[in-house]
Design a protein around this motif. Structure first.
Motif, PDB file in Angstrom:
ATOM      1  N   LYS A  71      -2.932  -9.189  -8.425  1.00  0.00           N
ATOM      2  CA  LYS A  71      -4.269  -9.638  -8.077  1.00  0.00           C
ATOM      3  C   LYS A  71      -4.221 -11.045  -7.493  1.00  0.00           C
ATOM      4  CE  LYS A  71      -6.601  -6.773 -11.549  1.00  0.00           C
ATOM      5  NZ  LYS A  71      -7.462  -6.754 -12.753  1.00  0.00           N
ATOM      6  N   GLY A  72      -5.000 -11.255  -6.444  1.00  0.00           N
ATOM      7  CA  GLY A  72      -5.077 -12.570  -5.833  1.00  0.00           C
ATOM      8  C   GLY A  72      -4.053 -12.828  -4.750  1.00  0.00           C
ATOM      9  N   GLU A  73      -3.072 -11.950  -4.577  1.00  0.00           N
ATOM     10  CA  GLU A  73      -2.050 -12.152  -3.559  1.00  0.00           C
ATOM     11  C   GLU A  73      -2.465 -11.522  -2.228  1.00  0.00           C
ATOM     12  OE1 GLU A  73       2.039 -11.466  -4.617  1.00  0.00           O
ATOM     13  OE2 GLU A  73       1.588 -11.578  -6.752  1.00  0.00           O
ATOM     14  N   VAL A  74      -1.950 -12.077  -1.149  1.00  0.00           N
ATOM     15  CA  VAL A  74      -2.225 -11.567   0.195  1.00  0.00           C
ATOM     16  C   VAL A  74      -1.271 -10.421   0.505  1.00  0.00           C
ATOM     17  CG1 VAL A  74      -2.295 -12.139   2.649  1.00  0.00           C
ATOM     18  CG2 VAL A  74      -2.992 -13.836   0.957  1.00  0.00           C
ATOM     19  N   GLY A  75      -1.799  -9.338   1.057  1.00  0.00           N
ATOM     20  CA  GLY A  75      -0.924  -8.226   1.416  1.00  0.00           C
ATOM     21  C   GLY A  75      -1.641  -6.898   1.448  1.00  0.00           C
ATOM     22  N   ILE A  76      -0.886  -5.836   1.235  1.00  0.00           N
ATOM     23  CA  ILE A  76      -1.378  -4.462   1.360  1.00  0.00           C
ATOM     24  C   ILE A  76      -1.066  -3.671   0.096  1.00  0.00           C
ATOM     25  CG2 ILE A  76      -1.059  -2.272   2.602  1.00  0.00           C
ATOM     26  CD1 ILE A  76      -2.545  -4.337   4.241  1.00  0.00           C
ATOM     27  N   ASP A  77      -2.096  -3.002  -0.441  1.00  0.00           N
ATOM     28  CA  ASP A  77      -1.887  -1.988  -1.475  1.00  0.00           C
ATOM     29  C   ASP A  77      -1.613  -0.680  -0.729  1.00  0.00           C
ATOM     30  OD1 ASP A  77      -2.509  -3.898  -3.345  1.00  0.00           O
ATOM     31  OD2 ASP A  77      -4.568  -3.238  -3.617  1.00  0.00           O
ATOM     32  N   LEU A  78      -0.355  -0.276  -0.688  1.00  0.00           N
ATOM     33  CA  LEU A  78       0.077   0.851   0.132  1.00  0.00           C
ATOM     34  C   LEU A  78       0.201   2.112  -0.719  1.00  0.00           C
ATOM     35  CD1 LEU A  78       1.103   1.669   2.991  1.00  0.00           C
ATOM     36  CD2 LEU A  78       3.409   1.084   2.194  1.00  0.00           C
ATOM     37  N   HIS A  79      -0.359   3.218  -0.227  1.00  0.00           N
ATOM     38  CA  HIS A  79      -0.345   4.482  -0.967  1.00  0.00           C
ATOM     39  C   HIS A  79       0.191   5.605  -0.090  1.00  0.00           C
ATOM     40  CE1 HIS A  79      -3.055   2.695  -4.034  1.00  0.00           C
ATOM     41  NE2 HIS A  79      -3.611   2.102  -2.999  1.00  0.00           N
ATOM     42  N   ASN A  80       1.102   6.381  -0.615  1.00  0.00           N
ATOM     43  CA  ASN A  80       1.610   7.574   0.061  1.00  0.00           C
ATOM     44  C   ASN A  80       0.985   8.790  -0.601  1.00  0.00           C
ATOM     45  OD1 ASN A  80       3.015   9.642   1.260  1.00  0.00           O
ATOM     46  ND2 ASN A  80       5.003   9.147   0.328  1.00  0.00           N
ATOM     47  N   LYS A  81      -0.041   9.351   0.035  1.00  0.00           N
ATOM     48  CA  LYS A  81      -0.735  10.521  -0.522  1.00  0.00           C
ATOM     49  C   LYS A  81      -0.119  11.832  -0.036  1.00  0.00           C
ATOM     50  CE  LYS A  81      -4.177   8.754  -3.001  1.00  0.00           C
ATOM     51  NZ  LYS A  81      -5.587   8.860  -2.595  1.00  0.00           N
ATOM     52  N   SER A  82       0.963  11.748   0.714  1.00  0.00           N
ATOM     53  CA  SER A  82       1.594  12.957   1.237  1.00  0.00           C
ATOM     54  C   SER A  82       2.495  13.584   0.178  1.00  0.00           C
ATOM     55  CB  SER A  82       2.417  12.635   2.489  1.00  0.00           C
ATOM     56  OG  SER A  82       3.628  11.998   2.140  1.00  0.00           O
ATOM     57  N   ASN A  83       3.067  14.727   0.539  1.00  0.00           N
ATOM     58  CA  ASN A  83       3.927  15.460  -0.395  1.00  0.00           C
ATOM     59  C   ASN A  83       5.417  15.212  -0.153  1.00  0.00           C
ATOM     60  OD1 ASN A  83       1.792  16.794  -1.795  1.00  0.00           O
ATOM     61  ND2 ASN A  83       1.560  18.169  -0.035  1.00  0.00           N
ATOM     62  N   LYS A  84       5.734  14.192   0.624  1.00  0.00           N
ATOM     63  CA  LYS A  84       7.147  13.884   0.868  1.00  0.00           C
ATOM     64  C   LYS A  84       7.360  12.370   0.867  1.00  0.00           C
ATOM     65  CE  LYS A  84       6.592  14.092   5.905  1.00  0.00           C
ATOM     66  NZ  LYS A  84       7.067  14.738   7.150  1.00  0.00           N
ATOM     67  N   ALA A  85       8.583  11.966   0.558  1.00  0.00           N
ATOM     68  CA  ALA A  85       8.925  10.550   0.584  1.00  0.00           C
ATOM     69  C   ALA A  85       8.855  10.045   2.024  1.00  0.00           C
ATOM     70  CB  ALA A  85      10.315  10.327   0.012  1.00  0.00           C
ATOM     71  N   CYS A  86       8.471   8.792   2.181  1.00  0.00           N
ATOM     72  CA  CYS A  86       8.341   8.243   3.522  1.00  0.00           C
ATOM     73  C   CYS A  86       8.607   6.742   3.491  1.00  0.00           C
ATOM     74  CB  CYS A  86       6.934   8.520   4.065  1.00  0.00           C
ATOM     75  SG  CYS A  86       6.753   8.119   5.811  1.00  0.00           S
TER      76      CYS A  86
END
Length: 421
Positions: free
Chosen positions: A231-246
């Motif tokens: 919390k409080g840091e600059v950046g991206i909360d990244l989510h992979n909602k797909s069914n394979k690693a990427c």
């Protein structure tokens, strides 16, 4: 207006064919001489081709002020070789293309070649009376010659045709099409010896050493980088909602202007690999202005954003499908109350599976995508893809054509939630 500076380091006059430049008139540069060609102020493409005994050889291919305001330069040996030549932007050896010792490396490979290989390459490799290789014929006319040249020049010059007209091409050749940095003068150096420009740098100075390549930060998701713990840091909360690693790559623009930017295609700032359904916080500098995408090639869906705008100091972002689409993605600010209540840019549906065949292309890694709606160095705009995306997504949710009409997503805390599907 950009210029083309040509230096002939050899001890003989060298003839060059000029296609698209110099009024399409041939040019002869004297031994140890220099020549300057003035290029048009607008976008312009062409080639400077060395000629050997009446045959076309190595060629420098140039597009000034191309996609994203960047130059696109490369060296090609598809039509042959008889000398060594390199090209780069003036003052920027990182952009250098070509093998400055191509002929020397060709002669070494020929000397080591088996009798069977030499027999296969009859009519494509030409020697003098002493058996020294003096010229190479067109690779495009001799498939076995392409394989032979790749043994010593792969990744240094165009050898095959690259990605074109739906063909994925060879990855090493496709890499030659990477963008340079903005628009600058072009420097071409020809030599029978070392064609490195006379700037005191070694002939491999343009190729990043492995320790430099590893400075591109790469990490795999772990508990230490869960979004809720930063919390409080600059950046991206990244989510992979797909069914394979990427693996997702973050590209910082080469330069930024008022509503324009120099897209970066070849030097990612960092990358992160996510397992299916995994999430990860990716810290970024407040100065970041660029994109995140799946993998490193196009066509691809771009999540474009800047972490801190100069006027309101908030993060701003959007989804762009102008360089193609390899799946759905969304972007949302994280400063809403409650969390996740703010506007969302992008889309979540599958727009590829049922798209018309004319809108699809197979990427060089075998992934089927929607083609670029605005075109690039590989092909022109794909109108079928554009019309399909207007129908299925709409310009309000993602840039499809043009630079307006798409929602600007902002986040006062300089942090976004980005989801790839």
């Amino acid at each position: 207006m950009p210029k083309i500076f040509i230096t002939n380091k050899s001890g003989h006059p060298q003839k060059f064919l000029c296609h698209g430049f110099n009024g399409n008139k041939d040019l002869v540069v004297n031994a140890h001489g220099k020549a300057t060609i003035q290029a048009p102020d607008h976008q312009n493409s062409g080639a400077i081709i060395a000629v050997h005994d009446g045959h076309e050889g190595e060629q420098a291919e140039i597009t000034f002020n191309g996609f994203g305001g960047n130059d696109f330069i490369d060296m090609s040996n598809i039509v042959g070789a008889g000398g060594n030549m390199t090209i780069q932007q003036q003052g920027d050896p990182r952009t250098r293309k070509g093998d400055p010792l191509f002929m020397q490396n060709l002669r070494k490979a020929w000397a080591k070649a088996s009798p069977g290989t030499k027999n296969d390459l009859k009519g494509s490799i030409f020697t003098d009376k002493a058996g020294k290789v003096v010229r190479m014929g067109p690779i495009k006319e001799h498939p076995k010659l392409e394989s032979f040249v790749r043994t010593f020049a792969d990744g240094k010059t165009y050898i095959g045709v690259g990605a074109w007209n739906g063909s994925p091409g060879n990855p090493s050749d496709n890499g030659q099409s990477s963008a340079a940095h903005g628009t600058k003068n072009a420097v071409i150096t020809y030599s029978d010896g070392d064609a490195t420009p006379g700037d005191g740098e070694g002939h491999n100075a343009h190729r990043a050493p492995m320790e430099q390549i590893r400075m591109v930060e790469h990490f795999e998701a772990s508990a230490a980088h869960k979004p809720e713990e930063h919390k409080g840091e600059v950046g991206i909360d990244l989510h992979n909602k797909s069914n394979k690693a990427c693996t997702y790559f973050f590209y910082d623009n080469y330069w930024n202007g008022n509503g324009t930017a120099g897209a970066n295609f070849d030097h990612p700032l960092k990358s992160v690999k996510l397992a299916p359904k995994a999430s990860h916080f990716v810290p970024l500098p407040a100065s970041f202005k660029g994109r995140v995408q799946r993998e490193t090639i196009i066509p691809a869906t771009w999540v474009e954003f800047q972490c801190e705008a100069s006027n309101d100091h908030a993060a701003h972002g959007d989804i762009s499908l102008q360089q193609g689409c390899d799946g759905a993605a969304t972007i949302q600010g994280t400063d809403g109350a409650p969390h996740g209540s703010g506007p969302v840019g992008g889309f979540t549906k599958d727009v590829i599976t049922h798209a018309p065949a004319a809108a699809k292309v197979k990427r060089q890694d075998g992934v089927v995508c929607l083609a670029s709606t605005m075109g690039n160095w590989m092909a022109g705009p794909n109108e079928a893809a554009a019309q399909w995306l207007f129908k299925e997504v709409g310009q309000k949710k993602a840039y499809i054509k043009g630079g307006s009409g798409t929602d600007d997503i902002s986040s006062k805390n300089r942090r976004f939630e980005v989801v790839f599907y």
